[in-house]
Design a protein around this motif. Structure first.
Motif, PDB file in Angstrom:
ATOM      1  N   LEU A 172      -6.270   7.107  -2.980  1.00 12.81           N
ATOM      2  CA  LEU A 172      -7.216   7.572  -2.120  1.00 12.81           C
ATOM      3  C   LEU A 172      -7.975   6.371  -1.586  1.00 12.81           C
ATOM      4  CD1 LEU A 172      -9.166  10.545  -3.839  1.00 12.81           C
ATOM      5  CD2 LEU A 172      -8.026  10.635  -1.572  1.00 12.81           C
ATOM      6  N   ASP A 173      -8.334   5.993  -0.387  1.00  8.52           N
ATOM      7  CA  ASP A 173      -8.768   4.951   0.221  1.00  8.52           C
ATOM      8  C   ASP A 173     -10.581   5.024   0.226  1.00  8.52           C
ATOM      9  OD1 ASP A 173      -9.765   2.678   1.174  1.00  8.52           O
ATOM     10  OD2 ASP A 173      -8.396   2.289   2.941  1.00  8.52           O
ATOM     11  N   PRO A 198      -5.976  15.834  -1.652  1.00  8.61           N
ATOM     12  CA  PRO A 198      -6.551  14.499  -1.522  1.00  8.61           C
ATOM     13  C   PRO A 198      -5.186  13.377  -1.589  1.00  8.61           C
ATOM     14  CG  PRO A 198      -6.883  15.026  -3.933  1.00  8.61           C
ATOM     15  CD  PRO A 198      -6.426  16.251  -2.893  1.00  8.61           C
ATOM     16  N   MET A 199      -4.030  13.709  -1.948  1.00 11.05           N
ATOM     17  CA  MET A 199      -2.731  13.053  -1.872  1.00 11.05           C
ATOM     18  C   MET A 199      -2.217  12.797  -0.627  1.00 11.05           C
ATOM     19  SD  MET A 199      -0.606  13.722  -5.401  1.00 11.05           S
ATOM     20  CE  MET A 199      -1.539  13.760  -7.021  1.00 11.05           C
ATOM     21  N   SER A 200      -2.621  13.969   0.304  1.00 13.18           N
ATOM     22  CA  SER A 200      -1.733  14.051   1.409  1.00 13.18           C
ATOM     23  C   SER A 200      -1.744  12.935   2.318  1.00 13.18           C
ATOM     24  CB  SER A 200      -2.167  15.187   2.117  1.00 13.18           C
ATOM     25  OG  SER A 200      -3.707  15.031   2.608  1.00 13.18           O
ATOM     26  N   GLY A 201      -2.793  12.134   2.575  1.00 12.39           N
ATOM     27  CA  GLY A 201      -2.698  10.767   3.388  1.00 12.39           C
ATOM     28  C   GLY A 201      -1.772   9.804   2.791  1.00 12.39           C
ATOM     29  N   SER A 255      -9.150  12.641   6.601  1.00 13.68           N
ATOM     30  CA  SER A 255      -8.956  14.220   7.044  1.00 13.68           C
ATOM     31  C   SER A 255      -8.619  14.788   5.222  1.00 13.68           C
ATOM     32  CB  SER A 255      -7.775  14.399   7.644  1.00 13.68           C
ATOM     33  OG  SER A 255      -7.507  15.716   7.631  1.00 13.68           O
ATOM     34  N   ALA A 256      -7.609  13.888   4.541  1.00 15.57           N
ATOM     35  CA  ALA A 256      -7.520  14.184   3.117  1.00 15.57           C
ATOM     36  C   ALA A 256      -8.984  14.452   2.210  1.00 15.57           C
ATOM     37  CB  ALA A 256      -6.635  13.488   2.354  1.00 15.57           C
ATOM     38  N   LEU A 257      -9.756  13.623   2.319  1.00 19.49           N
ATOM     39  CA  LEU A 257     -11.154  13.342   1.689  1.00 19.49           C
ATOM     40  C   LEU A 257     -11.868  14.689   2.107  1.00 19.49           C
ATOM     41  CD1 LEU A 257     -11.798   9.558   1.378  1.00 19.49           C
ATOM     42  CD2 LEU A 257     -11.343  10.972  -0.342  1.00 19.49           C
ATOM     43  N   TYR A 258     -12.051  14.531   3.554  1.00 21.64           N
ATOM     44  CA  TYR A 258     -12.956  15.850   4.047  1.00 21.64           C
ATOM     45  C   TYR A 258     -12.559  17.071   3.691  1.00 21.64           C
ATOM     46  CZ  TYR A 258     -15.394  17.941   8.042  1.00 21.64           C
ATOM     47  OH  TYR A 258     -16.297  18.823   8.702  1.00 21.64           O
ATOM     48  N   ASN A 259     -11.112  17.501   3.712  1.00 26.95           N
ATOM     49  CA  ASN A 259     -10.459  18.649   3.202  1.00 26.95           C
ATOM     50  C   ASN A 259     -10.693  18.770   1.846  1.00 26.95           C
ATOM     51  OD1 ASN A 259      -9.236  20.296   5.706  1.00 26.95           O
ATOM     52  ND2 ASN A 259      -8.763  18.208   6.047  1.00 26.95           N
ATOM     53  N   LEU A 260     -10.468  18.015   1.182  1.00 28.56           N
ATOM     54  CA  LEU A 260     -10.941  18.121  -0.548  1.00 28.56           C
ATOM     55  C   LEU A 260     -12.354  18.431  -0.535  1.00 28.56           C
ATOM     56  CD1 LEU A 260      -9.812  17.449  -3.586  1.00 28.56           C
ATOM     57  CD2 LEU A 260     -10.820  15.186  -3.077  1.00 28.56           C
ATOM     58  N   LEU A 261     -13.183  17.778   0.014  1.00 31.48           N
ATOM     59  CA  LEU A 261     -14.528  18.094  -0.251  1.00 31.48           C
ATOM     60  C   LEU A 261     -15.154  19.569   0.244  1.00 31.48           C
ATOM     61  CD1 LEU A 261     -16.292  14.640   0.310  1.00 31.48           C
ATOM     62  CD2 LEU A 261     -16.016  15.828  -1.952  1.00 31.48           C
ATOM     63  N   ARG A 262     -14.359  19.748   1.334  1.00 26.73           N
ATOM     64  CA  ARG A 262     -14.468  21.330   1.907  1.00 26.73           C
ATOM     65  C   ARG A 262     -14.015  22.283   0.974  1.00 26.73           C
ATOM     66  NH1 ARG A 262     -11.149  24.468   4.518  1.00 26.73           N
ATOM     67  NH2 ARG A 262      -9.591  22.954   5.030  1.00 26.73           N
ATOM     68  N   ASN A 263     -12.798  22.147   0.336  1.00 23.47           N
ATOM     69  CA  ASN A 263     -12.279  23.004  -0.455  1.00 23.47           C
ATOM     70  C   ASN A 263     -13.193  23.090  -1.811  1.00 23.47           C
ATOM     71  OD1 ASN A 263     -10.576  23.434   1.421  1.00 23.47           O
ATOM     72  ND2 ASN A 263      -8.796  23.486  -0.227  1.00 23.47           N
ATOM     73  N   ASN A 288      -5.661  10.083   8.498  1.00 25.38           N
ATOM     74  CA  ASN A 288      -4.736  10.913   7.414  1.00 25.38           C
ATOM     75  C   ASN A 288      -5.718  10.727   6.274  1.00 25.38           C
ATOM     76  OD1 ASN A 288      -2.522  11.922   8.714  1.00 25.38           O
ATOM     77  ND2 ASN A 288      -1.519   9.818   8.752  1.00 25.38           N
ATOM     78  N   ASN A 289      -6.014   9.599   5.896  1.00 27.69           N
ATOM     79  CA  ASN A 289      -6.933   9.165   4.536  1.00 27.69           C
ATOM     80  C   ASN A 289      -8.348  10.080   4.868  1.00 27.69           C
ATOM     81  OD1 ASN A 289      -7.524   7.974   1.867  1.00 27.69           O
ATOM     82  ND2 ASN A 289      -9.039   7.141   3.267  1.00 27.69           N
TER      83      ASN A 289
END
Length: 514
Positions: A259-260, A63-66, A397-405, A394-395
């Motif tokens: 995280l926005d 989640p920090m990646s963005g 994608s970070a949230l989406y991948n966080l929730l997927r994981n 970027n933001n």
């Protein structure tokens, strides 16, 4: 940003290479734990931290990646992540004690955490809006096939060479990825770097790290430590809920949040994230359960279980680009609904497993699930990001991948706990029928006694041996019924998600790009 065809595919290869090895590394070490334990003289409980340390670091960084991309510049952050991941892979392979490998796995998780969301963001921006389905098909090859092939690759490498090579094998790919990302990936002009002197959301970073880190530990070790019967799990759960709740309140008020969360105002994006979370919740659960059923109850060897699971990877590889092309011609909501229904059907077939199924009956539902996942993953990603502007990618994608994981982690924790609870329930129900008053039980007991007498001789009535044999059979049957329950619940989850799909907006013909 739309690249010309040669540049587009070079960029794709550049970002997918590190993503695929990172996804593989989330599961590749699972099958090598016993070898690592023996080599490093570690206890069984201690060695599981080789997995947990990586997952925790990975979950915190995603989640920090963005935010990190904005602070460092996306290309610089991507290249640094690849370098750290590659270096830490070398160090993991060279570790001489447990503390070293846990430390280096944390470093590897930090390096690998940003690769998935950053790669997804780059792909979505690189391909024209009409071709974003194909971009997600390419991304999905790494994300979906990693959990399928990870244990197989890890087992083969460990048996052929040694456990150290599951880390060393990353080096040539990491070096090549470092060169390609340095040469071909560029930051787009609309990607705004953080201004010098801009306030850093220190509290947001701290809350995110503590909240996600504690949550991942709870999910990974909860069943092993008997959940809230453990003081550590209870304390970490309280910390995780408190930190994440305060994080939401804080981030919505901060000018430059890590995280926005305002992006969840987009209905399609919010629904897409929920569907992704629950979809991977059910998908990862089945990935965990099927090998356990085949090897634990059916007596399959690791190779035979791999032959049941392996063909689904080939099916995914075939259908992923097909699903990508279909998004250019058909309303993606129909494609997603088809994928969800097919996933549900595959799990319905698994819910009908018994202890007498043949190889084909075990492999068919897995192959159907392999065909379903491309339609689910590609169409859902396409719909979720359809109205996300490039400068928000970027933001998002970070949230989406966080929730997927997190969906995968929650799903794994749920099914392992459900399996233990339902096995105990079925055991209690079946045991009620093992009484002298039950003629069927008495008949079966007598048959087993006669068989044992014929084999071992008449010196004993073999009553206790016959009862022990029947109890073992009862335990196997109770566990098989528990697996049926778990598969059936996952089937219902996919089925229920179909209705939510139609609350998402129809994908536009053209997406505004900024």
């Amino acid at each position: 940003m739309t690249a010309k065809a040669p540049g587009k595919w070079l960029i794709t290869l550049s970002v997918m290479l590190p993503t695929m090895i990172e996804v593989l590394d989330t599961s590749v070490a699972n099958v090598a734990l016993e070898h690592i334990q023996g080599s490093l003289s570690a206890g069984q409980d201690e060695v599981t931290w080789v997995l947990t340390s990586y997952l925790v670091a990975n979950a915190v960084v995603i989640p920090m990646s963005g935010w990190l991309s904005r602070m460092m510049g996306r290309k610089r952050y991507l290249v640094a992540s690849v370098a750290l991941f590659t270096l830490s892979s070398l160090l993991c392979g060279a570790a001489t004690n447990l503390m070293q490998i846990i430390l280096f796995r944390v470093m590897q998780g930090i390096g690998g955490g940003g690769l998935q969301p950053v790669s997804q963001a780059i792909l979505l921006e690189t391909f024209p809006a009409k071709q974003r389905g194909m971009a997600m098909a390419i991304f999905g090859l790494g994300v979906v096939m990693g959990p399928i092939f990870g244990p197989l690759v890890g087992g083969w490498i460990t048996d052929t060479w040694s456990w150290r090579w599951i880390f060393y094998i990353n080096l040539p790919f990491g070096i090549l990825a470092f060169y390609m990302c340095s040469a071909f990936v560029q930051d787009p002009p609309y990607l705004k770097r953080a201004k010098k002197g801009e306030e850093v959301d220190v509290l947001g970073l701290a809350l995110l790290s503590v909240g996600i880190g504690c949550l991942q530990i709870v999910l990974d070790r909860g069943q092993q430590d008997d959940w809230f019967a453990s003081t550590n799990i209870t304390v970490m759960s309280i910390i995780a809920v408190s930190a994440l709740s305060f994080l939401v309140w804080w981030e919505l008020r901060h000018k430059n949040p890590v995280l926005d969360l305002r992006i969840f105002k987009s209905g399609s994006f919010s629904i897409g994230c929920v569907v992704m979370f629950l979809g991977f919740f059910a998908f990862f659960g089945s990935i965990v359960l099927l090998p356990m059923f085949l090897q634990g109850l059916m007596g399959y060897t690791a190779l035979l279980a791999g032959l049941v699971l392996g063909p689904s990877g080939a099916v995914v590889f075939i259908f992923m680009p097909i699903a990508g092309k279909l998004t250019e011609r058909i309303d993606a909501r129909w494609i997603l609904s088809f994928g969800l229904l097919l996933c549900s059907y595959s799990l319905y077939l698994m819910a009908g497993f018994n202890l007498n199924i043949d190889f084909f009956s075990a492999a068919l539902p897995r192959a159907i699930q392999g065909a379903a996942m491309p339609f689910f993953f590609v169409a859902l990603s396409y719909l979720t990001f359809a109205y996300v502007k490039n400068n928000q990618m970027n933001n998002a994608s970070a949230l989406y991948n966080l929730l997927r994981n997190l969906g995968g982690s929650f799903g794994t924790a749920f099914v392992t706990t459900l399996l233990a609870r339902r096995a105990q329930y079925h055991q209690n129900i079946l045991t009620e029928h093992m009484t002298p008053l039950n003629p069927i039980y008495q008949l079966r007991l007598s048959e087993i006694q006669q068989a044992l007498t014929a084999k071992l001789g008449p010196l004993s009535d073999h009553l206790e041996e016959a009862r022990a044999f029947l109890y073992q059979e009862l335990m196997k049957e109770a566990n098989a019924l528990a697996f049926n329950d778990a598969f059936y619940i996952q089937c219902l989850i996919f089925l229920c998600l179909v209705g939510g799909v139609w609350f998402m907006k129809k994908p536009p013909i053209k997406v505004d790009e900024e």
